[in-house]
Design an enzyme around this catalytic site. Structure first.
Site, short mmCIF file in Angstrom:
data_model
loop_
_atom_site.label_atom_id
_atom_site.label_comp_id
_atom_site.label_asym_id
_atom_site.label_seq_id
_atom_site.Cartn_x
_atom_site.Cartn_y
_atom_site.Cartn_z
N TYR A 103 0.84 -1.21 0.00
CA TYR A 103 0.00 0.00 0.00
C TYR A 103 0.88 1.26 0.00
CZ TYR A 103 -4.61 -2.17 0.87
OH TYR A 103 -5.79 -2.86 0.77
N SER A 104 1.54 1.51 1.13
CA SER A 104 2.26 2.78 1.33
C SER A 104 3.39 2.96 0.33
CB SER A 104 2.86 2.84 2.73
OG SER A 104 1.85 2.85 3.69
N GLU B 108 -12.08 -4.77 8.57
CA GLU B 108 -11.07 -5.31 9.47
C GLU B 108 -11.03 -4.50 10.76
OE1 GLU B 108 -8.54 -6.81 11.65
OE2 GLU B 108 -9.37 -7.86 9.93
N ASN C 270 -2.76 7.62 14.37
CA ASN C 270 -3.75 8.14 15.33
C ASN C 270 -4.23 9.54 14.95
OD1 ASN C 270 -3.39 5.72 16.58
ND2 ASN C 270 -2.87 6.57 18.59
N GLU C 271 -3.38 10.29 14.27
CA GLU C 271 -3.80 11.62 13.81
C GLU C 271 -4.87 11.48 12.73
OE1 GLU C 271 -0.54 10.72 14.18
OE2 GLU C 271 -0.33 11.82 16.07
#
Lengths: 371, 391, 371, 391
Positions: free
Chosen positions: B128-129, B244, B377-378
């Site tokens: 993905y990244s 998921e 988390n951001e």
């Protein structure tokens, strides 16, 4: 009231930083980390050439007679540059040497310490308190162990804090050659890439000429406080550099069509980190400036400093990694090396909670009632 | 409201416990519980054992070899596995690709790829990244150009987890560079042995190489290995994100780690008495246990609800990662300087590897990733804000 | 495992909320605050009409036999609506009544309690522990004081927790009419606008018929735990409403050319607050659902609940005011009323620190050693 | 580096102490130290006494009646005053308007307005914020239209502090609505008795009316009461922001409040022993004292530096307000429920007003303002971010 450094102090920092910028690069450090010894003798020689080992030795012994301020300035630079060389340990030991070493010993090894040819580092395991000295024919005999002693494997001499009563805190300072009979050690790399060892003393003989002080808990505490000051200074240098790296990253990393530093939530977190660094900076210099004087209670100053240093190390380290995103957890980024140094700093010399409790006890407990 | 397990669920839990007690290899459990590092062969071995006993992928539908297990049972299963010291199942195949194939894949793709996920024979990883597309995934640039019955793939993926052990990778690639970022993305399945693929491990701060850069240089991928339609990859990626989330808070692993912390607090001492009797430490332990219990039940509450609040998965991700990181930090603190030993370098004697300190610092360092990956988390906070404030 | 409310419970909440939305408006509340009595008899009558006082009275006594879940549901609604009426106190007293009141008393006053004609509220000063009962001719005699007892001035009867040994925690529950000889009280408005009093008992005679339990610390603890549960539910209702008000404000308040809710730093702070509210919500219902059962240790559940409620009250209250800017500190804004209710909630029933210490003690202390 | 006071500064401090000991009225000190509310007449009385002894405005230049006191001496002076229970000087005249007049005012304005600030005869207040212009001050809309030798002012100011007692107000008004927001703002001095001014107090959550809305309805203001040039008001406002920062952290008041908290912790009990002996409480007290000491020296460091870091004032504002709020919160907690009593409503007996609990809750509520006014802490963070990240 004057918060300025002297011209000499400014010069010391400038010279040191110029040298470290050139010779203690991050690439250099990564090579040193992979080397067999784990520290650079060449860089150490350069530092010796600048007179670093002389800084904390008293003038009578031929040193520069630096105070807690000089100790903190040098350690701050060492933290900024992520040094693997035993600068802070040596300087703390030298401060103790200047204050407590017997005259004969000064004459004997002072010059080699000043030149940096021989290395003296402290061995203090105040947490376990398991080094015990018993009287012997000429002097003392030491048995027991000391865990996770930074830079112990690099040194020629150890300044060892031992107890004279079982179960009591260390109250005696002696010097022991690394090669003394009865000494063994297990050496390893620490989380922050430094060299440390677990030392084992099995009836090591200490002649009376090697005894610096006996039955003087205050002397041992003074050395511990020097160590905490040095560690806090190292931490300040490290968080300053970490914050700068993070700000640069936020300015340059592009996501969602621009630098991530434009996101206000990240900006405000940087400001909180910056504020903690500013506060640690204030208190480091207050503690250093009052360290030798009667202006305040050194024990309170140092406890407060350690509390701040532990909290700031943890907060700034974790925030910096988070704000670097995935890059923050890679070996190739300098920030992850600072993070590990800060993780270690938050653990060494006792936890934040212990020191806060000691502060509260010392400050508020009345009539001997333990708080 | 009744927080007791139903008789059926209790029986399921008992059966899982009995199965684990009988079949989890002792050496694997020992490695897991003493903070040792994950061995890829442990994961394969355990997946095969699970499959042999019908536990290969309990959440899959029965026709595909699963048990159609409810989210609650999935949780109970993972909890028992974690507490007993089983390694985590590799989620890329079992939890991520499989639901995608069942929903978007062809019958042929399902028949080709699902069985070997169950048995553990095929190790899947995720592409993905990219260097310029982390949190901003939609800006990915690895290109796939259709050339007859093949796509030709060029580009670079990063933060690929455990791809050095992988047989196959599922990848998001750009098939249309002209439309807006979210459009023009396609999902491809690529055999890692295809010529033109280079895997370069990234060394992480805990000394491991858990992630990789993967380079694609004119890699030929048959069109039959495309999942869904061309340019529909973003839909699939979003489906996965929503799908998921059973274990998004990582509670089983936090509970395993907390149990270890408790053992350490009983053995480690401060000022000569057990850490557990130290007032400061016991309060911090208490506060952390409260957080852990709360997040466990917040998770169960979400799993049990017919339709949950859309903000809950993000909150679970944020708090779950924070709590697991806090447990690792407190464990580090409990051990103090003795946790700082990393690699033995002394010839004289091997570095002590007593069960307590082993891997504690490495684990603390490693777990920093929890708040960064899988939508940092951001990003999760942005999602919750979008759903509530909407500005 | 089932986290759903029953149909009856859902209906209870819906009916109650519909009524409070209509009749317990913020404007109404501001009028009530300025009134002589400080609470609305009319609103209380309406609530009685809905059967609120019957909720926690057991079915044998003619009530609805509600559990801790019903207690929490009603108190949550009361917190949302910022009620000044003594709902939570009455319901807690009724829960105790159902469990501990002697049969004769049930027959005697049960109906008036159910109808809401007579008010019974708890008088528990566990912090000071200064109410002492001594044996008397027919029953007990009570002396001492209880500070800051919420809703005491509104009640007809007090359910009083007293100690039977000097310096020991309360272990006895008795009922005392507000008009009993030897009782005096100082009444005031609290920070959150409610009515409370400091009670003084000077040899108040309690006949044996008025004694519910004696020498049973567990019974007193059960009532206290009910009170903490009720307060946490009230707090949940209040923080839920506070968060909604804040989100609305952020959407509507214009500064720098748009709504301030578009600033990411504020958004992320809202998410943190929201997450804390979600966690309090989880634990409130877990605690309520397990309150009467053997599934878990009620004492741990309740201690944890109080810790969470105190922290969430403080955090959400302070954040909400800050995010409202200057408006947040004005009397005219509803948020400032919630803030004050949350401030009080963070103090009542003992501090967060005390309860966390008690949790740690109960959970981790071994072999009787105090942690 | 030498943190001892110089002999001269020590002598100054001794003189201040002696003056306060001799001249601070006991009733004023009693009200201040026992948490009582501020009485406007106390402020006027004390200002007159200060002025009688040459302490009216020690930071002013000597020609204007000051002592040209260094920032350090200003700090020492305020600290001694606060600890002894002197009321704060009203900053609007002494600290805010006066430096502006000295820099931007005409000789005539200086002669007219400065002396009565010193004596306390004239009470000044500030007209900056408006309903639509709080944090975003530049968007203010109160208009001033030139009509011959008068401006005609219309509009509304809010968050005006203590204006109900004021004789004069200095106001930012819009004199040019066409240019960009920061341009077109002018500063006017307005007599509060001018026809057309209405003051409406705002009731705050602590029950006080410390702030007001002020309405201007065709208020005529002579051109001679304009400070500086037309449309130069923003420059003046910024000058003030930079100028007024000696005491931005509020350390003297925090130290006074912390001393009170310590007294309470010695007297209040928890489980039968003094709160000061409670481990949890004593640690929180210790942690707070550390913060307070650090912010005091951060402030002193800034005051002593020839040129300070531009971020420091904002950091001092943020941390100073947080710490003072934390002291008030911990004081509240120390008293527990006994701090919850507000107004006596019982006929039978007056509400107990023992020194310990008095005003503690009201003070906690009132001090929420610290992080909101004077540039909210969020605005301060934006400023620091602008100076460091610059995006």
């Amino acid at each position: 009231m004057d918060f300025q450094f002297t011209e000499e102090q400014r010069l010391l920092v400038e010279t040191l930083n110029r040298c470290l910028t050139d010779e203690a690069t991050f690439d250099q450090r990564k090579q040193t980390l992979r080397s067999a010894d784990g520290w650079s003798h060449a860089l150490w020689s350069t530092l010796c050439g600048l007179g670093v080992p002389a800084t904390l030795i008293d003038e009578v012994s031929g040193g520069l007679g630096g105070s807690a301020i000089e100790l903190a300035l040098v350690c701050q630079a060492a933290g900024q540059a992520l040094l693997l060389e035993p600068v802070s340990s040596v300087l703390v030991a030298h401060a103790a040497f200047s204050r407590y070493a017997p005259p004969a010993l000064r004459a004997d090894i002072g010059d080699t310490l000043i030149a940096g040819e021989k290395l003296l580092v402290p061995v203090i395991d105040d947490r376990h308190g398991s080094l015990l000295a018993t009287p012997a024919a000429d002097g003392l005999q030491i048995s027991g162990q000391a865990a996770v002693v930074y830079h112990a494997p690099l040194a020629d001499y150890w300044l060892v804090a031992v107890s004279t009563r079982t179960g009591a805190p260390a109250d005696t300072l002696v010097i022991v050659p690394r090669t003394a009979a009865g000494v063994s050690l297990k050496t390893y790399q620490t989380v922050d890439g430094q060299r440390a060892a677990d030392l084992h003393f099995d009836g090591v003989a200490v002649p009376s000429s090697a005894i610096w002080v006996t039955g003087d808990r205050a002397a041992v505490e003074w050395v511990i406080d020097c160590g905490i000051l040095a560690l806090a200074a190292d931490t300040l240098g490290s968080v300053e550099r970490t914050l700068n790296l993070t700000i640069d990253y936020l300015k340059n990393r592009q996501q969602f069509g621009g630098p991530i530093g434009r996101f206000q939530a990240l900006q405000h977190r940087v400001v909180v980190a910056l504020s903690k660094v500013e506060e640690l900076r204030t208190w480091l210099w207050v503690t250093a400036a009052r360290f030798h004087g009667a202006l305040a209670d050194r024990r309170l100053d140092v406890r407060a400093l350690h509390v701040l240093a532990c909290e700031t190390a943890r907060h700034v380290g974790e925030e910096a990694v988070q704000l670097h995103g995935g890059m923050g957890v890679t070996e190739e980024m300098e920030v992850s090396h600072h993070f590990r140094r800060l993780v270690a700093a938050g653990i060494r010399y006792g936890s934040r909670d212990e020191h806060l409790a000691a502060y509260a006890q010392h400050r508020f407990a009345r009539s001997g009632t333990p708080v | 409201m009744n927080l007791a397990l139903s008789d059926d669920d209790r029986a399921f839990q008992d059966a899982v416990r009995a199965f684990i007690a009988a079949h989890l290899p002792a050496d694997i459990a020992q490695r897991q519980l003493s903070g040792g590092r994950l061995d890829p062969s442990d994961i394969r071995r355990w997946q095969a054992i699970l499959n042999d006993h019908g536990y290969g992928a309990i959440h899959w539908p029965v026709p595909f070899g699963g048990q159609d297990a409810s989210p609650l049972r999935q949780y109970l299963f993972e909890l028992e596995c974690a507490l007993a010291g089983a390694p985590p199942q590799l989620s890329f195949g079992v939890r991520m690709l499989a639901p995608v194939l069942m929903r978007f894949g062809t019958g042929e793709q399902q028949r080709s790829f699902l069985p070997s996920i169950l048995t553990g024979e095929t190790w899947w990883c995720q592409g993905y990244s990219e260097p310029g597309a982390g949190s901003d995934l939609a800006s990915l640039r690895t290109s796939a150009v259709l050339d007859g019955d093949h796509y030709v793939v060029n580009g670079q993926k990063c933060w690929n987890t455990l791809g050095q052990h992988a047989d196959w990778i599922f990848c998001l690639v750009r098939t249309d560079a002209t439309s807006k970022p979210q459009r023009g993305i396609t999902m491809l399945l690529i055999n890692m042995k295809t010529p033109g693929i280079t895997v370069r491990p990234t060394v992480l701060l805990d000394g491991t190489s858990e992630v990789n850069d993967i380079y694609f240089d004119n890699v030929q991928v048959p069109v039959s290995q495309r999942v869904g339609a061309e340019n529909e990859g973003w839909t699939i990626a979003k489906f996965l994100l929503v799908h998921e989330r059973t274990n998004i808070a990582g509670v089983p692993w936090s509970k395993r780690d907390f149990a270890r912390l408790l053992r350490i607090a009983q053995v480690a001492t401060r000022h000569g008495r057990p850490l557990l009797d130290d007032p400061d430490f016991s309060r911090r332990l208490a506060r952390l246990e409260i957080d852990l219990n709360v997040i466990e039940y917040t998770n169960l509450r979400m799993l049990s609800a017919a339709s949950g609040d859309l903000t809950t998965p993000s909150i679970l991700k944020i708090r779950g990662s924070e709590i697991r990181q806090a447990i690792s930090a407190l464990t580090l603190e409990a051990l103090g300087t003795s946790a700082l030993r990393l690699h033995s370098v002394s010839g004289e004697a091997p570095m002590p590897e007593d069960d307590l300190t082993r891997g504690v610092a490495a684990s603390y360092l490693n777990l920093r990733k929890l708040s960064i990956y899988g939508g940092s988390n951001e990003i999760q906070k942005n999602i919750v804000s979008q759903l509530t404030i909407g500005l």
